[in-house]
Design a protein around this motif. Sequence first.
Motif, PDB file in Angstrom:
ATOM      1  N   THR A  59     -25.695 -21.326   2.760  1.00 39.42           N
ATOM      2  CA  THR A  59     -24.348 -20.971   2.915  1.00 39.42           C
ATOM      3  C   THR A  59     -23.603 -22.183   3.142  1.00 39.42           C
ATOM      4  O   THR A  59     -22.592 -22.517   2.878  1.00 39.42           O
ATOM      5  CB  THR A  59     -24.241 -19.973   4.097  1.00 39.42           C
ATOM      6  N   THR A  60     -24.206 -22.979   4.164  1.00 40.18           N
ATOM      7  CA  THR A  60     -23.516 -24.308   4.625  1.00 40.18           C
ATOM      8  C   THR A  60     -23.491 -25.318   3.424  1.00 40.18           C
ATOM      9  O   THR A  60     -22.340 -25.727   3.092  1.00 40.18           O
ATOM     10  CB  THR A  60     -24.346 -25.088   5.622  1.00 40.18           C
ATOM     11  N   ILE A  61     -24.728 -25.440   2.467  1.00 41.82           N
ATOM     12  CA  ILE A  61     -24.515 -26.351   1.376  1.00 41.82           C
ATOM     13  C   ILE A  61     -23.319 -25.720   0.479  1.00 41.82           C
ATOM     14  O   ILE A  61     -22.637 -26.403  -0.154  1.00 41.82           O
ATOM     15  CB  ILE A  61     -25.920 -26.178   0.767  1.00 41.82           C
ATOM     16  N   ASN A  62     -23.429 -24.656   0.216  1.00 35.85           N
ATOM     17  CA  ASN A  62     -22.243 -23.926  -0.798  1.00 35.85           C
ATOM     18  C   ASN A  62     -20.938 -24.075  -0.107  1.00 35.85           C
ATOM     19  O   ASN A  62     -20.102 -24.627  -0.994  1.00 35.85           O
ATOM     20  CB  ASN A  62     -22.693 -22.379  -0.815  1.00 35.85           C
ATOM     21  N   LEU A  63     -20.685 -24.218   0.956  1.00 37.30           N
ATOM     22  CA  LEU A  63     -19.221 -24.274   1.606  1.00 37.30           C
ATOM     23  C   LEU A  63     -19.177 -25.900   1.565  1.00 37.30           C
ATOM     24  O   LEU A  63     -17.919 -26.100   1.184  1.00 37.30           O
ATOM     25  CB  LEU A  63     -19.340 -24.052   3.129  1.00 37.30           C
ATOM     26  N   VAL A  64     -20.127 -26.737   1.605  1.00 35.94           N
ATOM     27  CA  VAL A  64     -19.725 -28.317   1.406  1.00 35.94           C
ATOM     28  C   VAL A  64     -19.303 -28.384  -0.041  1.00 35.94           C
ATOM     29  O   VAL A  64     -18.431 -29.257  -0.303  1.00 35.94           O
ATOM     30  CB  VAL A  64     -20.938 -28.945   1.750  1.00 35.94           C
ATOM     31  N   LYS A  66     -18.285 -26.503  -2.190  1.00 29.04           N
ATOM     32  CA  LYS A  66     -16.949 -25.676  -2.534  1.00 29.04           C
ATOM     33  C   LYS A  66     -15.834 -26.529  -1.900  1.00 29.04           C
ATOM     34  O   LYS A  66     -14.920 -26.751  -2.836  1.00 29.04           O
ATOM     35  CB  LYS A  66     -16.994 -24.442  -2.059  1.00 29.04           C
ATOM     36  N   ASN A  67     -15.786 -26.796  -0.763  1.00 30.80           N
ATOM     37  CA  ASN A  67     -14.747 -27.713  -0.151  1.00 30.80           C
ATOM     38  C   ASN A  67     -14.752 -29.016  -0.922  1.00 30.80           C
ATOM     39  O   ASN A  67     -13.567 -29.411  -1.198  1.00 30.80           O
ATOM     40  CB  ASN A  67     -14.926 -27.652   1.258  1.00 30.80           C
ATOM     41  N   GLU A  68     -15.557 -29.572  -1.192  1.00 34.67           N
ATOM     42  CA  GLU A  68     -15.658 -30.978  -1.906  1.00 34.67           C
ATOM     43  C   GLU A  68     -14.974 -31.015  -3.091  1.00 34.67           C
ATOM     44  O   GLU A  68     -13.892 -31.746  -3.504  1.00 34.67           O
ATOM     45  CB  GLU A  68     -17.248 -31.588  -2.160  1.00 34.67           C
ATOM     46  N   ARG A  98      -1.217 -24.703  -3.427  1.00 36.48           N
ATOM     47  CA  ARG A  98      -1.106 -23.688  -2.371  1.00 36.48           C
ATOM     48  C   ARG A  98      -2.625 -22.881  -2.534  1.00 36.48           C
ATOM     49  O   ARG A  98      -2.950 -22.682  -1.563  1.00 36.48           O
ATOM     50  CB  ARG A  98       0.159 -22.876  -2.393  1.00 36.48           C
ATOM     51  N   LEU A  99      -2.827 -22.670  -3.690  1.00 38.15           N
ATOM     52  CA  LEU A  99      -4.008 -21.837  -3.989  1.00 38.15           C
ATOM     53  C   LEU A  99      -5.311 -22.603  -3.660  1.00 38.15           C
ATOM     54  O   LEU A  99      -6.175 -22.029  -2.975  1.00 38.15           O
ATOM     55  CB  LEU A  99      -4.096 -21.549  -5.553  1.00 38.15           C
ATOM     56  N   VAL A 100      -5.224 -23.734  -3.907  1.00 38.78           N
ATOM     57  CA  VAL A 100      -6.335 -24.500  -3.435  1.00 38.78           C
ATOM     58  C   VAL A 100      -6.502 -24.734  -1.983  1.00 38.78           C
ATOM     59  O   VAL A 100      -7.533 -24.578  -1.417  1.00 38.78           O
ATOM     60  CB  VAL A 100      -6.382 -26.131  -4.224  1.00 38.78           C
ATOM     61  N   GLU A 101      -5.494 -25.024  -1.370  1.00 40.58           N
ATOM     62  CA  GLU A 101      -5.438 -25.228  -0.110  1.00 40.58           C
ATOM     63  C   GLU A 101      -5.877 -23.817   0.869  1.00 40.58           C
ATOM     64  O   GLU A 101      -6.452 -23.909   1.781  1.00 40.58           O
ATOM     65  CB  GLU A 101      -4.058 -25.609   0.468  1.00 40.58           C
ATOM     66  N   GLY A 102      -5.400 -22.725   0.171  1.00 37.34           N
ATOM     67  CA  GLY A 102      -5.922 -21.553   0.810  1.00 37.34           C
ATOM     68  C   GLY A 102      -7.309 -21.327   0.545  1.00 37.34           C
ATOM     69  O   GLY A 102      -8.104 -20.655   1.537  1.00 37.34           O
ATOM     70  N   HIS A 103      -7.981 -21.814  -0.555  1.00 36.44           N
ATOM     71  CA  HIS A 103      -9.433 -21.612  -0.514  1.00 36.44           C
ATOM     72  C   HIS A 103     -10.053 -22.705   0.246  1.00 36.44           C
ATOM     73  O   HIS A 103     -11.334 -22.286   0.891  1.00 36.44           O
ATOM     74  CB  HIS A 103      -9.853 -21.756  -2.060  1.00 36.44           C
ATOM     75  N   ILE A 104      -9.584 -23.640   0.512  1.00 38.20           N
ATOM     76  CA  ILE A 104     -10.374 -24.859   1.521  1.00 38.20           C
ATOM     77  C   ILE A 104     -10.510 -24.369   2.727  1.00 38.20           C
ATOM     78  O   ILE A 104     -11.455 -24.342   3.630  1.00 38.20           O
ATOM     79  CB  ILE A 104      -9.631 -26.185   1.464  1.00 38.20           C
ATOM     80  N   ALA A 105      -9.509 -23.539   3.327  1.00 39.09           N
ATOM     81  CA  ALA A 105      -9.220 -23.317   4.562  1.00 39.09           C
ATOM     82  C   ALA A 105      -9.532 -21.527   4.650  1.00 39.09           C
ATOM     83  O   ALA A 105      -8.887 -20.776   5.385  1.00 39.09           O
ATOM     84  CB  ALA A 105      -8.143 -23.396   5.471  1.00 39.09           C
ATOM     85  N   ASN A 106     -10.508 -21.049   4.179  1.00 39.70           N
ATOM     86  CA  ASN A 106     -10.978 -19.648   3.930  1.00 39.70           C
ATOM     87  C   ASN A 106     -11.715 -19.476   5.246  1.00 39.70           C
ATOM     88  O   ASN A 106     -12.659 -19.813   5.624  1.00 39.70           O
ATOM     89  CB  ASN A 106     -11.694 -19.247   2.900  1.00 39.70           C
ATOM     90  N   LEU A 158     -16.511 -29.673   5.291  1.00 36.87           N
ATOM     91  CA  LEU A 158     -16.469 -28.326   5.734  1.00 36.87           C
ATOM     92  C   LEU A 158     -15.398 -28.140   6.672  1.00 36.87           C
ATOM     93  O   LEU A 158     -15.024 -27.150   6.732  1.00 36.87           O
ATOM     94  CB  LEU A 158     -18.070 -28.255   6.430  1.00 36.87           C
ATOM     95  N   LEU A 159     -14.881 -29.063   7.416  1.00 31.11           N
ATOM     96  CA  LEU A 159     -13.595 -28.994   8.245  1.00 31.11           C
ATOM     97  C   LEU A 159     -12.460 -29.424   7.549  1.00 31.11           C
ATOM     98  O   LEU A 159     -11.405 -29.461   8.191  1.00 31.11           O
ATOM     99  CB  LEU A 159     -14.051 -29.752   9.419  1.00 31.11           C
ATOM    100  N   ASN A 160     -12.553 -29.852   6.224  1.00 30.93           N
ATOM    101  CA  ASN A 160     -11.437 -30.422   5.570  1.00 30.93           C
ATOM    102  C   ASN A 160     -10.708 -31.600   6.144  1.00 30.93           C
ATOM    103  O   ASN A 160      -9.507 -31.582   6.316  1.00 30.93           O
ATOM    104  CB  ASN A 160     -10.686 -29.201   5.248  1.00 30.93           C
ATOM    105  N   ILE A 161     -11.391 -32.379   6.638  1.00 36.71           N
ATOM    106  CA  ILE A 161     -10.812 -33.695   7.321  1.00 36.71           C
ATOM    107  C   ILE A 161     -11.742 -35.100   6.893  1.00 36.71           C
ATOM    108  O   ILE A 161     -12.857 -34.844   6.207  1.00 36.71           O
ATOM    109  CB  ILE A 161     -10.957 -33.651   8.829  1.00 36.71           C
TER     110      ILE A 161
END
Length: 192
Positions: A59-64, A66-68, A98-106, A158-161
Amino acid sequence: MLGVFVLWFFYRLHNARLQRHLAKLEAEKAKELNRQQTESENRMLQAEVLNKSRKLADTTINLVRKNETLMKINEELIGAKKEKDTAKLSKKLQQLNRLVEGHIANEEDWQIFEETFNQLHDQFFKRLKEKFPELTPGDFRLAAYLKMNLSSKEIAPLLNISLRGVENKRYRLRRKLGLPAEDNLVEFFMQF
């Protein structure tokens, strides 16, 4: 009569010994069966923990990933928005942005992660909140990623920072926890 009495006495004595021996054998058999059952349950629990650990890592790897990807798309869209100046293209790019930013902070992804993490790490967030009630949701996320022994580079998407932002968050978290500079933050969470 005395002979019958002696025979009866030895018969009862022998029977009593036999009963004690049978009871002892049954107790040992029950004990061994209980030990085998406990070992079997322990193996099943270890397999379950390992499975949940793998699931959490996946899950963590997938999140990384996806967010990258979403962050790269977002940067490309911002760049394209600056290059092309037509009104229609600008509006479309804003929608995509807006769509992309919405997915980043899901938040849904985080809730799934939090559930799995709590199952694996025995109510980590609850214990952390009880001991340090002033921590923010962002602090809890960083603490979870640190407990998983992720590097700052892995935590940033993961934190989008930025990487520098992660270092700042780590510093602030250390202060909130009251840890001296020589204490390792990752080790603190691994033992918590």
